[in-house]
Enzyme design. Structure first.
Site, mmCIF file in Angstrom:
data_model
loop_
_atom_site.group_PDB
_atom_site.id
_atom_site.type_symbol
_atom_site.label_atom_id
_atom_site.label_comp_id
_atom_site.label_asym_id
_atom_site.label_seq_id
_atom_site.Cartn_x
_atom_site.Cartn_y
_atom_site.Cartn_z
ATOM 1 N N GLU A 1 0.855 -1.199 0.000
ATOM 2 C CA GLU A 1 0.000 0.000 0.000
ATOM 3 C C GLU A 1 0.885 1.242 0.000
ATOM 4 O O GLU A 1 1.928 1.253 0.654
ATOM 5 C CB GLU A 1 -0.879 -0.044 1.263
ATOM 6 C CG GLU A 1 -1.835 1.118 1.426
ATOM 7 C CD GLU A 1 -2.725 0.969 2.667
ATOM 8 O OE1 GLU A 1 -3.113 -0.165 3.023
ATOM 9 O OE2 GLU A 1 -3.003 2.002 3.291
ATOM 10 N N TRP B 1 -8.379 10.069 16.540
ATOM 11 C CA TRP B 1 -6.921 10.244 16.429
ATOM 12 C C TRP B 1 -6.466 11.381 15.509
ATOM 13 O O TRP B 1 -5.350 11.881 15.642
ATOM 14 C CB TRP B 1 -6.252 8.946 15.931
ATOM 15 C CG TRP B 1 -6.640 8.507 14.539
ATOM 16 C CD1 TRP B 1 -7.739 7.775 14.208
ATOM 17 C CD2 TRP B 1 -5.950 8.776 13.315
ATOM 18 N NE1 TRP B 1 -7.780 7.573 12.850
ATOM 19 C CE2 TRP B 1 -6.689 8.174 12.276
ATOM 20 C CE3 TRP B 1 -4.767 9.477 12.998
ATOM 21 C CZ2 TRP B 1 -6.307 8.258 10.931
ATOM 22 C CZ3 TRP B 1 -4.385 9.556 11.659
ATOM 23 C CH2 TRP B 1 -5.154 8.944 10.645
ATOM 24 N N GLY C 1 -4.072 14.566 17.679
ATOM 25 C CA GLY C 1 -4.036 13.258 18.324
ATOM 26 C C GLY C 1 -5.375 12.819 18.913
ATOM 27 O O GLY C 1 -5.409 11.969 19.798
ATOM 28 N N GLU D 1 -2.712 10.623 3.155
ATOM 29 C CA GLU D 1 -3.911 10.878 3.955
ATOM 30 C C GLU D 1 -3.842 12.321 4.437
ATOM 31 O O GLU D 1 -2.762 12.809 4.775
ATOM 32 C CB GLU D 1 -3.995 9.945 5.167
ATOM 33 C CG GLU D 1 -4.296 8.510 4.778
ATOM 34 C CD GLU D 1 -4.511 7.586 5.974
ATOM 35 O OE1 GLU D 1 -5.120 6.533 5.783
ATOM 36 O OE2 GLU D 1 -4.063 7.918 7.086
ATOM 37 N N ARG E 1 10.161 4.420 19.482
ATOM 38 C CA ARG E 1 9.035 3.613 19.030
ATOM 39 C C ARG E 1 9.466 2.220 18.599
ATOM 40 O O ARG E 1 8.757 1.252 18.766
ATOM 41 C CB ARG E 1 8.381 4.338 17.856
ATOM 42 C CG ARG E 1 7.327 3.539 17.154
ATOM 43 C CD ARG E 1 6.849 4.351 15.976
ATOM 44 N NE ARG E 1 5.877 3.615 15.195
ATOM 45 C CZ ARG E 1 5.456 4.017 14.008
ATOM 46 N NH1 ARG E 1 5.915 5.144 13.491
ATOM 47 N NH2 ARG E 1 4.585 3.311 13.347
ATOM 48 N N THR F 1 1.857 10.336 5.191
ATOM 49 C CA THR F 1 2.219 9.363 4.141
ATOM 50 C C THR F 1 2.681 8.076 4.812
ATOM 51 O O THR F 1 3.188 8.086 5.937
ATOM 52 C CB THR F 1 3.362 9.887 3.246
ATOM 53 O OG1 THR F 1 4.537 10.065 4.047
ATOM 54 C CG2 THR F 1 3.000 11.202 2.577
ATOM 55 N N ASN F 2 2.479 6.973 4.093
ATOM 56 C CA ASN F 2 2.930 5.698 4.632
ATOM 57 C C ASN F 2 3.143 4.739 3.460
ATOM 58 O O ASN F 2 2.651 4.970 2.346
ATOM 59 C CB ASN F 2 1.897 5.128 5.605
ATOM 60 C CG ASN F 2 2.476 4.111 6.592
ATOM 61 O OD1 ASN F 2 3.661 3.747 6.532
ATOM 62 N ND2 ASN F 2 1.649 3.631 7.495
ATOM 63 N N ASP G 1 0.330 5.415 0.570
ATOM 64 C CA ASP G 1 -0.732 6.312 1.054
ATOM 65 C C ASP G 1 -0.411 7.786 1.037
ATOM 66 O O ASP G 1 0.698 8.183 1.421
ATOM 67 C CB ASP G 1 -0.999 6.053 2.557
ATOM 68 C CG ASP G 1 -1.473 4.671 2.858
ATOM 69 O OD1 ASP G 1 -2.233 4.130 2.073
ATOM 70 O OD2 ASP G 1 -1.061 4.144 3.918
ATOM 71 N N ARG H 1 5.612 3.099 8.530
ATOM 72 C CA ARG H 1 6.660 3.906 7.884
ATOM 73 C C ARG H 1 6.123 5.306 7.608
ATOM 74 O O ARG H 1 6.232 5.828 6.505
ATOM 75 C CB ARG H 1 7.088 3.248 6.571
ATOM 76 C CG ARG H 1 7.731 1.872 6.730
ATOM 77 C CD ARG H 1 8.379 1.480 5.423
ATOM 78 N NE ARG H 1 9.027 0.193 5.514
ATOM 79 C CZ ARG H 1 8.487 -0.949 5.063
ATOM 80 N NH1 ARG H 1 7.296 -0.945 4.494
ATOM 81 N NH2 ARG H 1 9.148 -2.073 5.167
#
Ligand code: NAG
Ligand code: NAG
Length: 291
Positions: free
Chosen positions: A101, A195, A199, A105, A277, A119-120, A103, A129
């Site tokens: 995928e 979210w 957040g 968004e 993370r 973005t991912n 992305d 990512r």
């Protein structure tokens, strides 16, 4: 003999699997409304689309075809006014739990506060990512060009022809790359006020509904995907094999400068800089040259 036969069948497979095309672009021909149909509409001569979110439902479209590599362009005008809590998405994706995928968004905000471009990229079912950016213009005032450029060498996210992000193919070093699964194009708008904005602190104000995102001039200059095959080029004898030329498989130095400008001034979050993370195990592509 056996090897000749194998060779011939590979050639045959490659020929049918990568039948290329400048696919007929209009929304009315190449996409269908897959969700929230009572809200969405394909307008004008079929080159305009609006997706609506209200308290009853969001909405979305998807392309009829799947593609393997291409340059997929969309002009988008985001929800004006108070769009906090809403997410508008534009992405390509394959299906299944090992899916790929890519992305874009767009996370809404209260009037006058900035949208976030999120973005991912997922490879073989694994994402995480994210890179996020602010924009250098008001994305609700006019249409802007959001392009996903995807070839065997790299994926580039472009906004108004400025590259904002690159993910290069380091498959030979064991880093997964999306090059084996056909992907469809999707757009949608939905409520994500748990979210999306600060957040999840700012909730959707339904008094501002309906929320309308506008799309125009969808152009998938892409190879049609007709079934599984290994990495290859899109019909090497076709005029559409431009994405294999050097200018398309690597950014020019001017474009590298543009990308650096975007990162220096508008980058909000980069997973590669988030060691905590990942328990200090930053993903391997973060140590590779990306542009
Ligand atoms: C949109 O951006 C892409 C990538 O830079 C470019 O190839 C294309 O020509 C642009 N389209 C329009 C309508 O500006
Ligand atoms: C919304 O605006 C606030 C305040 O300017 C900002 O911190 C936030 O990043 C903006 N965008 C989103 C999607 O929360």
């Amino acid at each position: 003999m056996a090897s000749l036969q194998t060779l011939l069948s590979i050639l045959f497979f490659t020929a049918i699997a990568f039948h290329q095309g400048l696919v007929d672009a209009k929304f009315s021909k190449s996409m269908y409304i897959s969700w929230g149909a009572h809200h969405s509409a394909i307008l004008g001569n079929g080159d305009d689309l609006q997706l609506v979110l209200d308290q009853s439902s969001g909405s979305g479209v998807q392309s009829k075809r799947a593609f393997l590599f291409g340059s997929i362009e969309m002009l988008i005008k985001l929800v004006p006014g108070n769009s906090a809590g809403t997410v508008t998405a534009y992405y390509v994706s394959s299906t299944g739990n090992m899916h790929d995928e890519i992305d874009f968004e767009f996370l809404g905000n209260i009037s006058g506060e900035p949208f976030i471009v999120h973005t991912n990229i997922y490879t073989q079912g694994i994402g995480s990512r994210e890179q996020q950016f602010y924009l250098w213009f008001d994305p609700t005032a006019d249409y802007h060009n959001y392009t996903i450029h995807w070839n065997p060498t790299e994926v580039v996210w472009y906004i108004d022809s400025l590259p904002i992000r690159v993910y290069r193919n380091y498959e030979n070093e064991g880093i997964a790359y999306p090059n084996k699964q056909g992907m469809r194009v999707y757009s949608s708008i939905w409520n994500a006020d748990n979210w999306a904005t600060r957040g999840g602190l700012v909730k959707t104000d339904w008094n501002s509904a309906p929320f309308i995102a506008r799309f125009r001039r969808f152009r998938p200059r892409a190879c049609k995907w007709v079934g599984p095959a290994s990495t290859s080029l899109c019909a090497s004898n076709s005029p559409a094999n431009w994405w294999t030329s050097p200018t398309y498989s690597q950014l020019s130095s001017a474009q590298m400068g543009q990308l650096q400008w975007v990162r220096n001034n508008y980058l909000i979050y980069d997973y590669c800089q988030d060691a905590k993370r990942f328990n200090e195990q930053i993903p391997p592509e973060c140590f590779k040259k990306q542009f």
